[in-house]
Design a protein around this motif. Structure first.
Motif, PDB file in Angstrom:
ATOM      1  N   GLU A  99      66.996 -35.458  10.065  1.00 41.33           N
ATOM      2  CA  GLU A  99      65.900 -36.264  10.588  1.00 41.33           C
ATOM      3  C   GLU A  99      64.906 -36.550   9.462  1.00 41.33           C
ATOM      4  OE1 GLU A  99      64.116 -34.690  14.071  1.00 41.33           O
ATOM      5  OE2 GLU A  99      66.016 -34.478  15.143  1.00 41.33           O
ATOM      6  N   TYR A 124      75.480 -42.404  14.133  1.00 44.08           N
ATOM      7  CA  TYR A 124      74.562 -42.391  15.260  1.00 44.08           C
ATOM      8  C   TYR A 124      73.138 -42.365  14.729  1.00 44.08           C
ATOM      9  CZ  TYR A 124      72.414 -40.178  19.428  1.00 44.08           C
ATOM     10  OH  TYR A 124      71.626 -39.861  20.512  1.00 44.08           O
ATOM     11  N   GLN A 126      68.998 -42.125  15.925  1.00 41.76           N
ATOM     12  CA  GLN A 126      68.141 -41.711  17.036  1.00 41.76           C
ATOM     13  C   GLN A 126      66.704 -41.594  16.556  1.00 41.76           C
ATOM     14  OE1 GLN A 126      68.704 -37.684  18.564  1.00 41.76           O
ATOM     15  NE2 GLN A 126      68.448 -38.436  20.638  1.00 41.76           N
ATOM     16  N   THR A 127      65.756 -41.958  17.424  1.00 42.84           N
ATOM     17  CA  THR A 127      64.343 -41.756  17.125  1.00 42.84           C
ATOM     18  C   THR A 127      63.726 -40.864  18.188  1.00 42.84           C
ATOM     19  OG1 THR A 127      63.564 -43.664  18.406  1.00 42.84           O
ATOM     20  CG2 THR A 127      64.219 -44.066  16.116  1.00 42.84           C
ATOM     21  N   PRO A 133      61.379 -39.107  24.082  1.00 42.87           N
ATOM     22  CA  PRO A 133      62.635 -39.759  23.698  1.00 42.87           C
ATOM     23  C   PRO A 133      62.392 -41.160  23.170  1.00 42.87           C
ATOM     24  CG  PRO A 133      62.387 -39.741  26.090  1.00 42.87           C
ATOM     25  CD  PRO A 133      61.269 -38.907  25.531  1.00 42.87           C
ATOM     26  N   SER A 136      68.449 -44.230  21.069  1.00 42.23           N
ATOM     27  CA  SER A 136      69.675 -43.514  20.747  1.00 42.23           C
ATOM     28  C   SER A 136      70.788 -44.548  20.681  1.00 42.23           C
ATOM     29  CB  SER A 136      69.999 -42.457  21.812  1.00 42.23           C
ATOM     30  OG  SER A 136      68.996 -41.471  21.855  1.00 42.23           O
ATOM     31  N   GLU A 137      71.391 -44.703  19.520  1.00 35.77           N
ATOM     32  CA  GLU A 137      72.351 -45.791  19.346  1.00 35.77           C
ATOM     33  C   GLU A 137      73.484 -45.368  18.420  1.00 35.77           C
ATOM     34  OE1 GLU A 137      72.429 -50.459  17.858  1.00 35.77           O
ATOM     35  OE2 GLU A 137      70.531 -49.379  18.029  1.00 35.77           O
ATOM     36  N   THR A 138      74.731 -45.524  18.904  1.00 41.96           N
ATOM     37  CA  THR A 138      75.893 -45.369  18.048  1.00 41.96           C
ATOM     38  C   THR A 138      76.121 -46.707  17.372  1.00 41.96           C
ATOM     39  OG1 THR A 138      76.882 -43.690  19.499  1.00 41.96           O
ATOM     40  CG2 THR A 138      78.354 -44.798  17.949  1.00 41.96           C
ATOM     41  N   ASN A 162      57.261 -43.012  18.524  1.00 39.00           N
ATOM     42  CA  ASN A 162      58.149 -42.163  17.728  1.00 39.00           C
ATOM     43  C   ASN A 162      57.746 -42.172  16.266  1.00 39.00           C
ATOM     44  OD1 ASN A 162      61.097 -43.315  19.558  1.00 39.00           O
ATOM     45  ND2 ASN A 162      59.555 -41.825  20.147  1.00 39.00           N
ATOM     46  N   ARG A 166      66.782 -40.065  13.029  1.00 39.41           N
ATOM     47  CA  ARG A 166      67.871 -39.131  12.768  1.00 39.41           C
ATOM     48  C   ARG A 166      69.130 -39.919  12.416  1.00 39.41           C
ATOM     49  NH1 ARG A 166      69.421 -33.831  15.106  1.00 39.41           N
ATOM     50  NH2 ARG A 166      71.704 -33.648  15.195  1.00 39.41           N
TER      51      ARG A 166
END
Length: 205
Positions: A99, A124, A126-127, A133, A136-138, A162, A166
């Motif tokens: 991260e 992947y 992610q923030t 939250p 989140s993305e692949t 955020n 990551r």
């Protein structure tokens, strides 16, 4: 009855021991730089990254190597040589992650290079911040072979709630794969900006 109690105690102890097993290992460097080209190493691994390594992935047969014969940037690339692994991803499969501190609301360019011989892999992004939250993305999941270095680039706008991003890569099937020159940059800033590791490294903030 006594034997049964002993077995219950053994089972509970085994579960506790399994629960204490780390999900990843981290090799910390002397500074807090990203080390996205994997040039700085300690204990046989590039520093400032976390690894789903043979010590932590139960159902896998693989090696994580620093390759000084095949690279895109600098003199080293990160190589995964996988004979067996699960296709679940996360801490159950070979991979690496970290991260990094970013600015809320700003757009970042995430880029990296890959050579792939036979692996299914995913990257992947992610923030998040303080339990809030985010995205989140692949951004890629593929088993396509790349005999030469393949460049990938993605833009990601950080939500205003955020302040971290990551980066995580998972290898989901046997084969050999190389990663190099991972960058997280702000297109809105023409000057060079250093991205620092985020959680667990207070001195890097």
């Amino acid at each position: 009855m006594k034997t049964r109690n002993i077995w219950i105690i053994v089972c509970i102890f085994s579960i506790m021991q399994a629960g204490c097993k780390p999900m990843s290992i981290m090799v910390k460097g002397d500074d807090c730089k990203m080390n996205g080209s994997f040039e700085i190493m300690k204990k046989g691994l590039p520093v400032n990254w976390c690894y789903y390594a043979p010590q932590t992935v139960s159902n896998g047969n693989f090696e994580i190597l620093c390759d000084n014969t095949l690279f895109k940037e600098g003199n080293i690339s990160l190589k995964f040589q996988v004979k067996e692994c699960e296709s679940i991803g996360g801490w159950r499969s070979p991979g690496f992650f970290k991260e990094f501190k970013v600015i809320p609301g700003e757009t970042y360019k995430v880029s990296f290079w890959v050579i792939n011989h036979g692996c299914t892999f995913q990257v992947y992004l992610q923030t998040g911040m303080k339990g809030i939250p985010g995205i989140s993305e692949t951004v890629i999941r593929t088993k396509e072979t790349y005999s030469e270095w393949k460049y990938f680039e993605y833009s990601l706008q950080i939500p205003k709630t955020n302040d971290n991003i990551r980066f995580e890569a998972n290898i989901l099937s046997p084969g050999t794969i190389w990663f190099d020159d991972i960058r997280i940059e702000s297109p809105n800033d023409s000057s060079e900006r250093t991205i620092y590791p985020y959680r667990g490294d207070e001195e890097c903030k």
